[in-house]
Design a protein around this motif. Structure first.
Motif, short mmCIF file in Angstrom:
data_model
loop_
_atom_site.label_atom_id
_atom_site.label_comp_id
_atom_site.label_asym_id
_atom_site.label_seq_id
_atom_site.Cartn_x
_atom_site.Cartn_y
_atom_site.Cartn_z
N PHE A 105 0.78 -1.29 0.04
CA PHE A 105 -0.03 -0.21 0.04
C PHE A 105 0.86 1.47 0.13
O PHE A 105 0.60 2.30 -0.73
CB PHE A 105 -1.05 -0.08 1.35
CG PHE A 105 -1.64 1.28 1.38
CD1 PHE A 105 -2.87 1.41 0.45
CD2 PHE A 105 -1.43 2.39 2.34
CE1 PHE A 105 -3.53 2.58 0.76
CE2 PHE A 105 -1.94 3.53 2.27
CZ PHE A 105 -3.04 3.82 1.55
N ALA A 106 2.00 1.54 0.64
CA ALA A 106 2.67 2.52 0.84
C ALA A 106 3.35 2.87 -0.51
O ALA A 106 3.47 3.87 -0.81
CB ALA A 106 3.68 2.11 1.81
N VAL A 107 3.96 1.57 -1.15
CA VAL A 107 4.30 1.97 -2.53
C VAL A 107 3.46 2.45 -3.51
O VAL A 107 3.74 3.34 -4.28
CB VAL A 107 5.16 0.71 -2.85
CG1 VAL A 107 5.79 0.74 -4.30
CG2 VAL A 107 6.08 0.26 -1.82
N ALA A 108 2.29 1.62 -3.54
CA ALA A 108 1.19 2.05 -4.68
C ALA A 108 0.52 3.49 -4.11
O ALA A 108 0.31 4.11 -5.23
CB ALA A 108 0.14 1.10 -4.44
N GLU A 109 0.30 3.77 -2.90
CA GLU A 109 -0.02 4.98 -2.75
C GLU A 109 0.52 5.78 -1.65
O GLU A 109 0.26 6.14 -0.33
CB GLU A 109 -1.78 4.72 -2.04
CG GLU A 109 -2.60 4.05 -2.94
CD GLU A 109 -3.23 5.10 -3.90
OE1 GLU A 109 -2.72 6.25 -3.86
OE2 GLU A 109 -4.22 4.51 -4.48
N PRO A 110 1.95 6.35 -2.16
CA PRO A 110 2.66 7.19 -1.03
C PRO A 110 1.99 8.40 -0.49
O PRO A 110 2.22 8.85 0.59
CB PRO A 110 3.79 7.34 -2.21
CG PRO A 110 3.55 7.13 -3.45
CD PRO A 110 2.35 6.25 -3.20
N GLY A 111 1.16 9.08 -1.27
CA GLY A 111 0.55 10.40 -0.85
C GLY A 111 -0.53 10.20 0.34
O GLY A 111 -0.26 10.78 1.34
N LEU A 112 -1.26 8.80 0.16
CA LEU A 112 -2.37 8.61 1.10
C LEU A 112 -1.46 8.08 2.22
O LEU A 112 -1.71 8.21 3.71
CB LEU A 112 -3.27 7.58 0.99
CG LEU A 112 -4.21 8.12 -0.32
CD1 LEU A 112 -5.22 7.09 -0.66
CD2 LEU A 112 -5.11 9.22 0.48
N PHE A 113 -0.59 7.36 2.39
CA PHE A 113 0.36 6.78 3.37
C PHE A 113 1.16 8.03 4.15
O PHE A 113 0.95 7.70 5.36
CB PHE A 113 1.50 6.04 2.78
CG PHE A 113 2.32 5.11 3.59
CD1 PHE A 113 1.88 3.96 4.35
CD2 PHE A 113 3.82 5.53 4.01
CE1 PHE A 113 2.74 3.45 5.27
CE2 PHE A 113 4.51 5.10 4.70
CZ PHE A 113 3.75 3.85 5.49
N HIS A 114 1.57 8.81 3.59
CA HIS A 114 2.20 9.86 4.16
C HIS A 114 1.07 10.51 5.02
O HIS A 114 1.23 11.00 6.19
CB HIS A 114 2.93 11.01 3.46
CG HIS A 114 4.15 10.39 2.86
ND1 HIS A 114 5.26 10.04 3.36
CD2 HIS A 114 4.76 10.18 1.84
CE1 HIS A 114 6.20 9.77 2.96
NE2 HIS A 114 5.77 9.79 1.71
N VAL A 115 -0.15 10.91 4.46
CA VAL A 115 -1.13 11.44 5.23
C VAL A 115 -1.69 10.68 6.27
O VAL A 115 -1.81 11.11 7.40
CB VAL A 115 -2.21 11.75 4.08
CG1 VAL A 115 -3.62 12.20 5.01
CG2 VAL A 115 -2.06 12.67 3.32
N ALA A 116 -1.71 9.42 6.31
CA ALA A 116 -1.99 8.57 7.41
C ALA A 116 -1.18 8.53 8.60
O ALA A 116 -1.60 8.63 9.69
CB ALA A 116 -2.04 7.17 6.85
N PHE A 117 0.13 9.13 8.30
CA PHE A 117 0.93 9.23 9.55
C PHE A 117 1.42 10.71 9.88
O PHE A 117 2.33 10.79 10.45
CB PHE A 117 1.98 8.22 9.34
CG PHE A 117 1.68 6.86 9.40
CD1 PHE A 117 1.36 6.33 10.66
CD2 PHE A 117 1.41 6.02 8.36
CE1 PHE A 117 0.83 4.96 10.54
CE2 PHE A 117 1.13 4.93 8.18
CZ PHE A 117 0.65 4.28 9.35
N CYS A 118 0.81 11.63 9.06
CA CYS A 118 1.41 12.82 9.32
C CYS A 118 1.21 13.61 10.53
O CYS A 118 0.01 13.40 11.12
CB CYS A 118 0.85 13.87 8.29
SG CYS A 118 -0.92 14.29 8.04
#
Length: 203
Positions: A105-118
Motif C-alpha cells: 500500500f505504501a508503495v502504491a499510494e505514497p501520498g495517502l500513506f504519508h497522510v495516514a501518519f502526518c
C-alpha cells in the motif's frame, strides 16, 4: 448588490470536501491538502468549507482517517488470500500477509500513506485507534494461540513488527531504496518478512 453563496446541492458537503482532499493527498501528500483548493475542487467557496472544518488541520485529520482505512483494507485483502490450514503455519502466513499488504500500500499510494501518519497540530495519532495496528495485534495473538510464539516474545512485538514494515516502506518511497525495480523491491520485502517471522517464532 451583494452576491449570495449558492447552496451545495450534491449531498453531504462535509464528505465531499473530505473526498476532494483525499484526492489531493493521493497526488501530493499532506502538503497538497489546502482548504481553499479543496473547496474549489468541490465547487464551493472556502467560506462554505470553513463551516464544516475549523481549519486545515481538522480536515487533514479526517483525510488521515480515510487513508488509514485504505491501509487496513489493503492488509485485509492480503489476509484473505491466506489458505493455509495448519494453525501455526497459517498464523505465520497471516503475519507475513499483513506486512506485505502494508508495504505494498505504501508503495502504491505514497501520498495517502504519508497522510495516514502526518503530524497534526491537534495532537498525535493514537495507535490504539488505528485499525491496521489492531489488525497486526490480532495476528500476533493468533501466533501465540497456535504455539508459534511464546507469551514472553509476544510482549512488544506489535511495535517491533510495525517499525520493521514502516521503516522499509519509507525507505522504498522516500529513501535510497526508491529506485529499486519491482522485482528487487519484492525480494527485499520478502526478506524482511522472513526475518521478522523467524525472529518471532524461533525456539
Amino acid at each position: 448588490m451583494p452576491t449570495t453563496e449558492k447552496p451545495y446541492h450534491h449531498g453531504n458537503l462535509r464528505q465531499a470536501l473530505v473526498d476532494s482532499g483525499a484526492e489531493l493527498a493521493r497526488a501530493s501528500g499532506p502538503e497538497g491538502v489546502v482548504l481553499r483548493e479543496v473547496a474549489r475542487r468541490t465547487g464551493v467557496s472556502h467560506n462554505a468549507a470553513y463551516r464544516h472544518f475549523a481549519d486545515r488541520d481538522e480536515l487533514l485529520g479526517e483525510i488521515a482517517a480515510v487513508a488509514a482505512d485504505h491501509l487496513e483494507r489493503a492488509m485485509r485483502t492480503r489476509l484473505d488470500e491466506v489458505d493455509e490450514t495448519d494453525p501455526a503455519r497459517r498464523a505465520a502466513a497471516r503475519l507475513r500477509a499483513t506486512g506485505r499488504g502494508y508495504i505494498e500500500f505504501a508503495v502504491a499510494e505514497p501520498g495517502l500513506f504519508h497522510v495516514a501518519f502526518c503530524p497534526l497540530e491537534s495532537g498525535p495519532h493514537s495507535k490504539e485507534d488505528a485499525g491496521a495496528y489492531l489488525l497486526l495485534g490480532s495476528v500476533l495473538d493468533e501466533l501465540v494461540e497456535a504455539g508459534a510464539v511464546t507469551p514472553a516474545d509476544r510482549v512488544g512485538a506489535d511495535a517491533a513488527c510495525w517499525a520493521a514494515v514502516h521503516g522499509l516502506s519509507v525507505l522504498m518511497i522516500d529513501g535510497p531504496l526508491r529506485d529499486l525495480t519491482q522485482e528487487e523491491r519484492s525480494g527485499v520485502m520478502e526478506k524482511l518478512l522472513t526475518t521478522v517471522e523467524r525472529g518471532l517464532t524461533r525456539r
